[in-house]
Each structure stands twice: as C-alpha cells, then as structure tokens.
Motif scaffolding. Structure first.
Motif, PDB file in Angstrom:
ATOM      1  N   PHE A 299       0.838  -1.194   0.000  1.00 43.31           N
ATOM      2  CA  PHE A 299       0.000   0.000   0.000  1.00 43.31           C
ATOM      3  C   PHE A 299       0.876   1.248   0.000  1.00 43.31           C
ATOM      4  CE2 PHE A 299       0.710  -1.255   4.397  1.00 43.31           C
ATOM      5  CZ  PHE A 299       1.042  -0.057   5.022  1.00 43.31           C
ATOM      6  N   PRO A 300       0.384   2.338  -0.564  1.00 41.84           N
ATOM      7  CA  PRO A 300       1.163   3.582  -0.607  1.00 41.84           C
ATOM      8  C   PRO A 300       1.216   4.238   0.764  1.00 41.84           C
ATOM      9  CG  PRO A 300      -1.010   3.924  -1.551  1.00 41.84           C
ATOM     10  CD  PRO A 300      -0.906   2.450  -1.263  1.00 41.84           C
ATOM     11  N   THR A 301       2.361   4.785   1.097  1.00 41.00           N
ATOM     12  CA  THR A 301       2.511   5.534   2.348  1.00 41.00           C
ATOM     13  C   THR A 301       2.302   7.020   2.072  1.00 41.00           C
ATOM     14  OG1 THR A 301       4.883   5.973   2.155  1.00 41.00           O
ATOM     15  CG2 THR A 301       4.230   3.823   3.013  1.00 41.00           C
ATOM     16  N   ASP A 302       2.495   7.853   3.086  1.00 40.84           N
ATOM     17  CA  ASP A 302       2.328   9.291   2.887  1.00 40.84           C
ATOM     18  C   ASP A 302       3.536   9.921   2.200  1.00 40.84           C
ATOM     19  OD1 ASP A 302       4.015   8.935   5.061  1.00 40.84           O
ATOM     20  OD2 ASP A 302       3.342  10.770   6.064  1.00 40.84           O
ATOM     21  N   VAL A 303       4.583   9.124   1.958  1.00 42.53           N
ATOM     22  CA  VAL A 303       5.746   9.592   1.210  1.00 42.53           C
ATOM     23  C   VAL A 303       5.547   9.213  -0.254  1.00 42.53           C
ATOM     24  CG1 VAL A 303       8.243   9.434   0.917  1.00 42.53           C
ATOM     25  CG2 VAL A 303       7.243   9.345   3.212  1.00 42.53           C
ATOM     26  N   ALA A 304       5.607  10.166  -1.134  1.00 42.14           N
ATOM     27  CA  ALA A 304       5.329   9.925  -2.549  1.00 42.14           C
ATOM     28  C   ALA A 304       6.239   8.846  -3.127  1.00 42.14           C
ATOM     29  CB  ALA A 304       5.493  11.228  -3.334  1.00 42.14           C
ATOM     30  N   GLY A 305       5.652   7.860  -3.801  1.00 42.28           N
ATOM     31  CA  GLY A 305       6.404   6.791  -4.439  1.00 42.28           C
ATOM     32  C   GLY A 305       6.871   5.697  -3.512  1.00 42.28           C
ATOM     33  N   GLN A 306       6.532   5.786  -2.238  1.00 41.40           N
ATOM     34  CA  GLN A 306       6.994   4.810  -1.248  1.00 41.40           C
ATOM     35  C   GLN A 306       5.848   3.886  -0.845  1.00 41.40           C
ATOM     36  OE1 GLN A 306       7.840   5.687   3.149  1.00 41.40           O
ATOM     37  NE2 GLN A 306       9.876   5.891   2.247  1.00 41.40           N
TER      38      GLN A 306
ATOM     39  N   CYS B  10      -2.414   2.404   5.771  1.00 44.36           N
ATOM     40  CA  CYS B  10      -2.913   1.052   5.482  1.00 44.36           C
ATOM     41  C   CYS B  10      -4.424   0.989   5.666  1.00 44.36           C
ATOM     42  CB  CYS B  10      -2.220   0.030   6.377  1.00 44.36           C
ATOM     43  SG  CYS B  10      -2.709  -1.673   6.053  1.00 44.36           S
ATOM     44  N   ALA B  11      -4.904   1.529   6.781  1.00 46.85           N
ATOM     45  CA  ALA B  11      -6.347   1.513   7.036  1.00 46.85           C
ATOM     46  C   ALA B  11      -7.095   2.299   5.961  1.00 46.85           C
ATOM     47  CB  ALA B  11      -6.634   2.089   8.422  1.00 46.85           C
ATOM     48  N   GLU B  12      -6.566   3.455   5.591  1.00 47.99           N
ATOM     49  CA  GLU B  12      -7.217   4.275   4.571  1.00 47.99           C
ATOM     50  C   GLU B  12      -7.199   3.585   3.204  1.00 47.99           C
ATOM     51  OE1 GLU B  12      -4.827   7.704   5.088  1.00 47.99           O
ATOM     52  OE2 GLU B  12      -5.827   8.311   6.963  1.00 47.99           O
ATOM     53  N   TYR B  13      -6.122   2.869   2.914  1.00 43.31           N
ATOM     54  CA  TYR B  13      -6.037   2.116   1.656  1.00 43.31           C
ATOM     55  C   TYR B  13      -7.127   1.038   1.600  1.00 43.31           C
ATOM     56  CZ  TYR B  13      -4.262  -1.472  -1.558  1.00 43.31           C
ATOM     57  OH  TYR B  13      -4.143  -2.406  -2.556  1.00 43.31           O
ATOM     58  N   LEU B  14      -7.329   0.323   2.693  1.00 43.41           N
ATOM     59  CA  LEU B  14      -8.343  -0.731   2.719  1.00 43.41           C
ATOM     60  C   LEU B  14      -9.751  -0.149   2.597  1.00 43.41           C
ATOM     61  CD1 LEU B  14      -6.801  -3.015   5.486  1.00 43.41           C
ATOM     62  CD2 LEU B  14      -6.912  -3.487   3.033  1.00 43.41           C
ATOM     63  N   VAL B  15      -9.956   1.041   3.150  1.00 44.59           N
ATOM     64  CA  VAL B  15     -11.250   1.717   2.991  1.00 44.59           C
ATOM     65  C   VAL B  15     -11.462   2.092   1.529  1.00 44.59           C
ATOM     66  CG1 VAL B  15     -12.595   3.776   3.576  1.00 44.59           C
ATOM     67  CG2 VAL B  15     -11.309   2.575   5.358  1.00 44.59           C
ATOM     68  N   ASP B  16     -10.434   2.670   0.913  1.00 43.00           N
ATOM     69  CA  ASP B  16     -10.532   3.083  -0.491  1.00 43.00           C
ATOM     70  C   ASP B  16     -10.749   1.890  -1.422  1.00 43.00           C
ATOM     71  OD1 ASP B  16     -10.158   5.688   0.304  1.00 43.00           O
ATOM     72  OD2 ASP B  16      -8.009   5.718  -0.170  1.00 43.00           O
ATOM     73  N   GLU B  17     -10.196   0.732  -1.037  1.00 44.47           N
ATOM     74  CA  GLU B  17     -10.358  -0.472  -1.850  1.00 44.47           C
ATOM     75  C   GLU B  17     -11.719  -1.131  -1.639  1.00 44.47           C
ATOM     76  OE1 GLU B  17      -7.983  -2.227  -4.067  1.00 44.47           O
ATOM     77  OE2 GLU B  17      -7.403  -0.098  -4.112  1.00 44.47           O
TER      78      GLU B  17
END
Length: 547
Positions: free
Chosen positions: A399-406, A494-501
C-alpha cells in the motif's frame, strides 16, 4: 434453510468456536531444539498448563527436565539459547536461580547437578552456550548483575564441566556492552563471537571476531572478521564453523540484505557465498537464532541449508559450494524460524497460514533439491484441524505511504466463517495490529488471536510498517529517529487504503498492539483521527531519551 446456505448476519456479530479459552490455551511455544549424539531430536517447549514452565523433551515424547526445574534464562531479559547438548551431556539454565546445570541423557538415575556457583539469587545469568571438547568446558555469554552499578556486565566465560565442584567461571572476553553467538571450531582452537556497543542495537552495527585459544584456554590472539571498518556499516551475525574448519556467517554489507558469507582466514577477507535481495536471518532479540546450518557430506564440499525471506514469504534454500549452485526446496511452511541439520535430515521450525508454529522433520533426496519426507514432530496447537473451515487466509498487500512513491506492506485477513455472510449493505469493521519491536515483523502465519476476530466477522490487518525487518536495511532504517511518526503514518495509510479499496468500513476502524506496537496504538489514538478505538497491550507509554 438449505444445506450449506449461510446466515446473513451483520459483521462482527458472528458466533465462533474459536473462543478466548481456545486462544489462550494454544500458546505453547518452541524455545529451541537440537540433536543428540544418536541423532535423536530434543526440543524445549513452554507449557501454559504449567504456568509457562519450559521443559526439554525427547523425540519419543518423554520429558527430560525434572518437575522442579524450569529451563529458561533471562540474559538481556528476553533470554533464549537456554540449553546445549554434546554427545550424551546436556547443559541448561534453570529459571529460578539462573545457574547452569549438567545432566547426563543416558542415565535416568543421575539428575541435574549445578556447574556454576550459587550467588544467593538469580544475579548471574548464562545464555547461548557451546561445548569445548578439547578442554572439557562450556563457553557461554554471562550477564552479571552483582555490581553496584545499575548496568549489568556482559562477558563471554568458560565453565568447567565438573560434577564434583563448582568453580568461578573464567572470563575469556569482556569490555564491550553486548556479546552473542560464541561458536567453537571442531578442534577447539578458534572461537568466533559477535559483539556490539551502545547506542547501537545489534541490527544497527556489530562486529564479528575470531579468537585463537592457547593451551591454557585463554584467548591469546584475536582478529576482527567483519564490522571493524568504520566506513562500512554492517551487522554480522550467526557465525558457524564447518567440520572442515571454515567459518561462515551472515551480514548485510554493501547490499543492505543479510546474506551468507565465508571467512578467508589466510587473507582475513570475506567472500559472499550467494547474493540475493532477501533476508537470510532475522534481527537479534533472543539468543539461539539458527537460520541456516551445514549439511556435512564427506564426499563433497560444504552444503548449506538456509532459510531466506523475500516479499513477505520464507523459502528453504540449499547452497552447494562445489557446484556453485543454489536451489529452492518446496516445503509447506511460508515462514521459517530455525534449521538444524543431521546428515540429510533437516529439522525446521516454521509455520504457514494453516499451520501453527511447528517443528518438522524434512528428509532431502541425494541431490539435496527435493523433499522425500515432510513430517510434523511438534506443534504449538496440535488440536487445531477442526477449526480449519473458520481460518481466514491472509492476503499479502502493498500500500502507498504518505511519502510519494513509497510503499509499505501488510497481511490482510478478510472475515471468514462457514456459517455466516455479512449483510450486503455494510462493509466489515477492521482491527489493525501494529507489531512490537518495533523492528519485528508480521509473518502472515496462523495465529488464533487473529482468527478469533475474523471468525466473528471482523477484518484484520497485520502491518509491516517502515522499520519492520524482512525487507532489508533501508526499509528497517525508515524508523530511525522517527519512531512515533513513520509507524503511525503507515498504519493510518494502510487503514485508509483498505477503505478506499472497499474492503472495510471507514467508520469502524480500530487499532491494537503489544509493547512497541502498544506505543504506536496510543500515539495513533492521541494524535490522529483515523481510528475510533484501540487497545494497547503492555504498550510502551514513556521511554528514556538517554542511557
């Protein structure tokens, strides 16, 4: 209701046979294993039913440890490496007094006898010992708390293997803050060890040394093999001598991944045995790590059985030096902890998404490339098959972190119960776990504490935030100077990614963690609005800024 039809019930309200009693009763642990002179397996297990007492057990299932002993040490508080076996002689640390005891395996009449002095309490502790057959002694790490200074002293000492008297151990190596992995060559002429100092943890920077032993048993000369160069940051670990006198070890120089190396003694140089962007060991938290072993075959050069971890999964590998070859051997484990070789037989501690922590006997073919037999010898939860239909299998996610490209990593467990479905109008609640350490790692293996939740209709995600091991030094060092920042951000991402998915309900997000993960839990709840509730289990809530 038709046969096989599921109840449509709100997530989180499902009934499950995986109860709290089942979870707490499954916490039997493997604390080390080895093979005696007859090729028989010996392991050390902790027993919840006996208040966590640690007992040595023979392959036949017979207890070795008498009922009034508890095989455990508290060196560095976490312990590990609490026993050693050579021939028919066993040496172990007893929890109550922390003394070393000697026991003969072939005689049921002779109980354990102490071989270290009585200091009127557990003030002197021993771990990670090895036998010196040439001088009839046991060499171990000693942690001494007898001084008036609050800081204990760490040393490597030798203990005479005498049944009649107990002598004060002889100090062989001292002066640094920490020691581990004293390893003697077969002739008893050279001792290898690892040492490091404050403010480093072992995985930050360490040194591998070899000392040459005099006739009197002292270290008369020593040489630094790895970690001594100030311009090269590395953390060598797990030195191991072959029967031919070759020294192997693992370090993360140059590539940032822990790979296997060999010492070229006459040049005092090191040679990479096989290079791969994978971790061939794990961080040193407890004594006794054994992530590779040497398969001794007289007709060939050294063959090494090893575990390596890559992209969230462990593999069993075999390195053949003579053929300059490397192959991966397929076994049911997706996480491998320790390996002990006995001829062509490997004893491997591991687990998978459907196998709890287990000890398996693995027999390889003559080419060392395929498994002839795989058999579970010990399991932390033996009566578990009846719950298999309720097990949620983890999905390894990036999942993407708050650092761009990471990116960062996690294991996502969807709700799973053969009797229930969630209602179509809702998404499941999420419980996110932040592991301890903080340089530990979520493994994606069977854990009834996780299945307790998923079988009740919760989604669960086990996060390997930046700072976790298993992904190389650069990933681990994301947390340097940023504990309470990177871990929090990655857990929220991670939590926000799972919500978006569309996998979980964004209004029902919860977080939990133990130890360092408990600190992350508390900090996340205090400083961010992502989670609605959390549980910190023996979490760090205040820590010192200086030593």
């Amino acid at each position: 209701m038709a046969t096989g039809e599921k109840n449509s019930v709100p997530y989180g309200s499902w009934k499950s046979p995986i109860t709290a009693d089942i979870v707490s009763g499954s916490d039997k642990r493997l604390e080390g294993f080895n093979v005696d002179s007859h090729g028989h397996l010996i392991w050390l297990e902790t027993r919840p039913a006996e208040s966590g007492r640690a007992v040595l057990v023979k392959e036949s299932g017979e207890d070795i440890t008498p009922k009034d002993f508890n095989v455990r040490n508290t060196v560095h508080e976490y312990g590990g490496g609490s026993f050693g076996v050579s021939g028919d002689v066993l040496v172990f640390s007893n929890f109550d007094d922390q003394r070393l005891y000697k026991q003969t395996l072939t005689s049921s009449d002779s109980g354990p006898v102490p071989i270290t002095p009585d200091y009127a309490g557990p003030h002197v502790r021993y771990a990670d010992g090895v036998f010196d057959g040439r001088l009839n002694r046991y060499i171990a790490v000693r942690e001494d708390h007898r001084g008036v200074d609050a800081k204990p002293t760490n040393e490597i000492v030798s203990v005479v293997l005498n049944d009649n008297t107990t002598e004060e151990p002889k100090v062989l190596i001292s002066g640094n803050d920490f020691y581990a992995f004293p390893r003697m060559d077969l002739k008893g002429e050279r001792l290898a060890w690892i040492e490091w100092s404050h403010p480093n943890m072992h995985w930050d920077k360490a040194e591998l040394w070899v000392g040459y032993i005099s006739e009197s048993g002292d270290i008369e000369k020593r040489v630094v093999v790895a970690g001594g160069c100030h311009t090269l940051v590395e953390s060598p670990t797990e030195p191991l001598w072959s029967s031919k006198g070759e020294l192997f070890f693992i370090t993360d120089r140059n590539t940032g991944f822990w790979n296997i190396y060999k010492w070229i003694e006459d040049k005092n140089e090191v040679l990479a045995i096989y290079s791969l962007n994978a971790e061939f060991t794990r961080p040193f938290w407890v004594f006794g790590n054994r992530c590779y072993d040497i398969i001794e075959r007289k007709e060939e050069s050294t063959i090494i059985a090893c575990s390596y971890r890559q992209h969230g999964k462990s593999y069993l590998g075999v390195i053949n030096q003579a053929k300059n070859s490397f192959c991966s051997v397929d076994i049911p484990f997706t996480y491998i902890s320790n390996i002990v070789a006995s001829g062509q037989i490997l004893y491997i501690e591991g687990a998978s998404s459907v196998l709890p922590t287990s000890l398996a006997k693995v027999i390889l073919d003559d080419r060392m490339s395929n498994v002839v037999d795989f058999r579970i010898m010990w399991s932390s939860s033996s009566d578990i098959d009846k719950y298999i239909p309720y097990f949620s299998r983890p999905e390894f996610i990036e999942f993407p972190t708050d650092v761009a490209g990471q990116i960062a990593y996690a294991y996502f467990y969807p709700p799973c119960n053969p009797e229930y479905n969630g209602s179509q109008e809702e998404k499941p609640p999420l419980l996110l776990e932040s592991h301890g350490g903080p340089t530990d790692e979520a493994h994606g293996t069977l854990n009834l504490s996780i299945q307790y939740w998923t079988s009740r209709g919760w989604a669960f995600v086990d996060v390997n935030y930046g700072g976790s091991t298993g992904y190389g030094r650069a990933y681990r060092e994301r947390l340097l100077g940023k504990w309470g920042i990177v871990d929090i951000n990655d857990c929220c991402s991670c939590a926000e990614y799972l919500v978006d998915e569309g996998k979980v309900d964004g209004k029902r997000l919860c977080i939990t963690g133990c130890s360092a993960g408990g600190y992350t839990t508390l900090a996340t709840l205090a400083f961010r609005d992502t989670f609605r509730a959390g549980a910190s289990l023996f979490g760090v809530s205040q820590y010192a800024t200086s030593i």
